[in-house]
Design a protein around this motif. Structure first.
Motif: not given
Lengths: 722, 161
Positions: A254-255, A257-258, A337, A339-341, A696-700
């Motif tokens: 969704y983001h 940046q990822w 990860w 980092d979160l970015s 489905l909701l693309q929830y991270h």
């Protein structure tokens, strides 16, 4: 004494001399009240090892039965269990014609084998039980066992570590507090005592049973938090061949940046299964190849499983089953990860890390029905694990063997059903992390289920375990249990159970010695076993054929929980550090608003996981789990929806904050999966196809700290069965 | 028909529950960037780890406990990872919270005790007249560039730990 032995030998020889020509057979067809065929029903000939399952057209056929009078038991979820007295003359096939089963979706009780080591009606079991059918797994296209477990109320997965009602946090797969069994035989690794949830072909699984609560009184170490029993498919009378393939595609995150990949990421696989019976010999083979590019960088997987099963009936009263599997897996190593970015990318230094593992097992089980009221079973397993990685300066490798045997005698006398057993085990490991180690164990167990009256059932049992872990030395543990079931009528079943559990330290926790990046892990030869006390009070209520509910209140107390952490010296070591208390409740409801068309399941679990030693929450335990599942059959299509809510961890291990950037970034999880499937027949061939959208909701959400769960992906499956 | 409404309401409620999409990346980077220059590697001795560490206050107590308490931040952020060794220089960009940072140092872990075996081998210092470190102000939403540090293993700066 000598005469008894001679009689025993003669009896065994007689059983081997049994001739099929003297046999009888039985056949029929199962239908419901609307004359629709009932498939996949289980049929048992009481007092023998014989049985079968109904085929897609409802037909069943059981042969090689010695002439005589028997009780045929027919059991299938959604229908009332039926028992039929049959008289089978020699040399004849008795046709029972069409047998109609009454649909009572919420009053039928599945047969459970894990809670007491023998077949029991689920309503007679004093502990909470859940089960996952092969159909459930197929509909969700479960690739590994943990894919199936994620939908069971009261369970959440911390990556590949199973947490039943808060029993386990996260220790990188080391020292599971949940026992994994394959057909009732322990299936844990010799080095880490961890669960290997990918080393079985899922298309060989008939069902999975989960006991939620301490199981050490029957299963010993590792079962203090619960037991998962994987039951493989029996070999049927008819030849069966099935092939299934699946392909999937990950969405972009969704983001933006990822986003790390410049091409689409896929998952794919092929599953083949066949079974064939040649008179007394039944053989099945399952082969699975799975591949996954993954939504995360360096998290790819490529895996092969090939498993098999051989059943040989020496007589209608003696059956030998040998199962086995070989797995070869290569994968990247995504631990956390950058980092979160860069949440879907590991730290630069881990980009080239990979792990190669090979795991194989062989498990023979011999079952002898001595009489209508007694049986003897001898079982064993050899489970070999090998892994090699390139992590750290020198890489790591380990070879371990786990050998376990069990002799079990079951006797029904009067109102008592007794189970006795002895259970020796041996494990050894050769590794550059744990060095060369070995351990021994031996146990005896006994359980008595007393049918006091039609309304009361009492269970009393216990197990004595002796273990000797290399230089840690010898120790022992006694774990009793008590259970009560009360059926006052009106669709109510009350249950109570209490017991103790323990977990001996694993080789990995006791002997790990490694150093990387300035962090040094040192062994602890003074580790003691973890211990637990568990109490559960439950009520199962069927309100009508449309609605049923189950409420369980649980209390678990733990001592000497083993955790890894920093010492004042700056080294990391596993130590007995924590006393804990986990209390909570679990409420499950089953609804059939439109019988046989619409099914709803709601499950909510509340836990209060307290670390008594620090007066704080236990790490990596969510307090709230809410799982819902809906299945709607319409116009021949089966549609399904799963929604899962997992509350964020109240506490994580702070020492990880110096290793994992932004480790404190944790959120609740909301995961919605949708699917639709269709099955159709052409002549004698069954075809099935499905389409599903997971997340489905693309929830991270977090699978663990520094690790995001699977992002939205689409999967198409296609299968054919002959 | 009622069933359709109930299903629709259920699905809509899920969408509303989940509309925030969960975890998300930080919007604008805040921190420092620059280059670390190394000389005299042969005098470094044993290097278990090499970190760039930024402290809110000077002098600090020690590295690990201040990082764990959030008073200091380390780069690379994973404790098990090290700055590269035997190189002439390395460029870095380090994310930090906004605020004043009094001490930016390159620290070497020379022994196996991750708590104690650290020494400073270089620090951010823009004033030639003393050996005191130079503090920096990091503003929200921007990267402060030009934080260059010179590490001479033969001549480490004064030891604050």
């Amino acid at each position: 004494m000598i005469m008894k032995k001679i009689h025993l030998i003669l009896l065994i020889l007689w059983s081997f001399q049994w001739l099929p020509a003297q046999s009888a057979g039985i056949k029929g067809r199962l239908i419901d009240e609307n004359s629709k065929a009932i498939a996949a029903a289980n049929l048992y000939i009481a007092g023998t090892v014989l049985g079968g399952a109904s085929s897609d057209d409802g037909a069943f056929f059981i042969t090689k039965i010695p002439p005589g009078r028997y009780v045929l038991t027919i059991s299938v979820l959604g229908y009332a269990t039926k028992e039929i007295d049959v008289n089978l003359p020699a040399g004849q096939i008795s046709d029972l014609g069409e047998i109609s089963l009454k649909a009572i979706p919420l009053q039928s009780q599945p047969i459970i084998v894990t809670a007491g080591k023998y077949e029991q009606q689920a309503e007679n079991v004093p502990v909470s039980i859940s089960s996952i059918s092969a159909q459930d797994m197929a509909q969700r296209n479960a690739v590994t066992i943990d894919d199936a477990l994620r939908y069971v109320s009261g369970i959440n997965m911390n990556l590949d570590q199973v947490n039943i009602r808060g029993s386990s946090g996260y220790a990188k797969g080391v020292g599971s507090r949940v026992m994994l069994l394959v057909d009732g035989v322990p299936y844990i690794t010799g080095d880490t005592q961890g669960l290997v949830l990918e080393a079985l072909p899922v298309n060989q699984i008939e069902k999975i049973e989960i006991v939620k609560g301490a199981g050490s009184a029957l299963y010993g170490s590792n079962a203090m938090g619960g037991v998962i029993n994987i039951i493989t498919k029996p070999v049927g009378e008819k030849t069966k061949v099935s092939l299934k393939m699946y392909g999937g595609l990950y969405s972009e995150p969704y983001h933006e940046q990822w986003q790390w990949a410049d091409k689409s990421r896929y998952l794919y696989g092929l599953k083949a299964y066949c079974e064939q019976r040649y008179n007394q010999l039944g053989i099945s083979i399952a082969a699975v190849k799975d591949g996954d590019d993954s939504y995360r960088k360096n998290d790819w997987k490529e895996r092969y499983n090939i498993g098999g099963k051989i059943e040989y009936d020496f007589s209608p009263f003696n059956r030998l089953i040998i199962t086995g599997n070989y797995m070869d897996q290569k994968r990247g190593n995504f631990l956390y990860w950058k980092d979160l970015s860069h949440a879907l990318t590991p730290p630069d230094s881990q980009l080239s890390e990979k792990v190669h593992s090979q795991r194989y097992y062989l498990s023979p089980v011999y079952r002898w029905i001595i009489s209508q009221k007694a049986y003897f079973k001898i079982s064993g397993i050899w489970f070999h694990n090998r892994f090699k990685d390139n992590i750290g300066n020198r890489g790591n490798h380990a070879d371990s063997d786990f050998i376990n045997g069990e002799l079990q005698l079951g006797v029904q006398t009067g109102r008592h059903t007794l189970v006795f057993g002895v259970n020796p085990s041996y494990n050894k490991v050769q590794s550059n992390i744990f060095s060369s180690r070995k351990g021994l164990g031996a146990a005896v167990f006994i359980q008595d289920e007393f049918l006091w009256s039609e309304k009361w059932i009492a269970t009393l049992g216990g197990r004595y375990d002796y273990y000797d872990i290399d230089i840690i030395g010898q120790n022992s543990s006694i774990n009793p249990k008590i259970g009560l079931v009360f059926k006052p009528g009106g669709g109510s079943v009350l249950r109570f159970s209490a017991g103790t559990g323990f977990r001996a330290p694993s080789m990995a926790e006791a002997f790990a010695s490694t150093s990387t990046g300035g962090i040094t892990v040192i062994p602890n030869e003074n580790l003691k076993a973890e211990r637990s006390q568990s109490v559960e009070l439950g009520l199962n209520q069927v309100f009508s054929k449309y609605l049923g509910a189950d409420l369980a209140l649980f209390y678990n107390y733990y001592e000497n929980l083993i955790e890894g952490g920093f010492l004042p010296s700056g080294y990391i070591q596993f130590r007995n550090v924590t006393k804990a208390r986990i209390t909570g409740f679990e409420l499950n409801a089953d609804l059939h608003p439109l019988p046989r068309q619409l099914y709803l399941h709601l499950g909510y679990t509340y836990m209060d996981p307290q670390n008594i030693s620090t007066d704080d929450y236990l790490t990596y335990r969510p307090r709230n789990l809410f799982y819902s599942n809906a299945r709607w059959t319409i116009f021949g299509f089966v549609t399904g929806l799963d929604y899962r809510f997992i509350s964020r961890y109240d506490r994580i291990d702070n020492t990880f904050s110096i290793i994992i950037p932004e480790a404190e970034q944790i959120v609740d999880a909301h995961i919605l999966d949708l699917r639709v499937s269709k099955e159709f027949n052409y002549k004698s061939t069954t075809f099935n196809a499905s389409f599903q959208i997971n997340n489905l909701l693309q929830y991270h959400y977090n699978e663990l700290i520094g690790s995001i769960g699977p992002i939205r992906h689409y999967v198409i499956t296609f299968g054919v069965e002959l | 028909m009622r069933l359709f409404y109930i299903s629709g309401i259920f699905l809509l409620s899920l969408f509303f529950i989940s509309c925030n999409k969960g975890l998300e990346p930080p919007h604008n980077l805040t921190g420092i960037s620059g280059t670390i220059h190394f000389t005299n590697w042969n005098s470094a001795g044993t290097i278990h780890n090499l970190k760039l560490v930024v402290f809110r206050t000077f002098p600090p107590e020690d590295i690990v406990s201040e990082v764990m308490s959030g008073e200091a931040q380390a780069y690379p952020p994973d404790l098990t990872q090290s700055l590269p060794v035997d190189v002439d220089s390395v460029a870095f960009t380090m994310e930090l919270g906004s605020g004043y940072y009094a001490y930016i140092t390159v620290a070497q872990q020379y022994g196996s005790n991750v708590y104690e075996d650290w020494r400073a081998v270089g620090q951010y210092d823009t004033t030639a007249e003393d050996n005191l470190p130079t503090g920096v102000q990091v503003n929200e939403g921007s990267i402060l560039e030009g934080i260059n540090i010179y590490v001479d293993f033969e001549n480490p700066p004064p030891q604050p730990f």
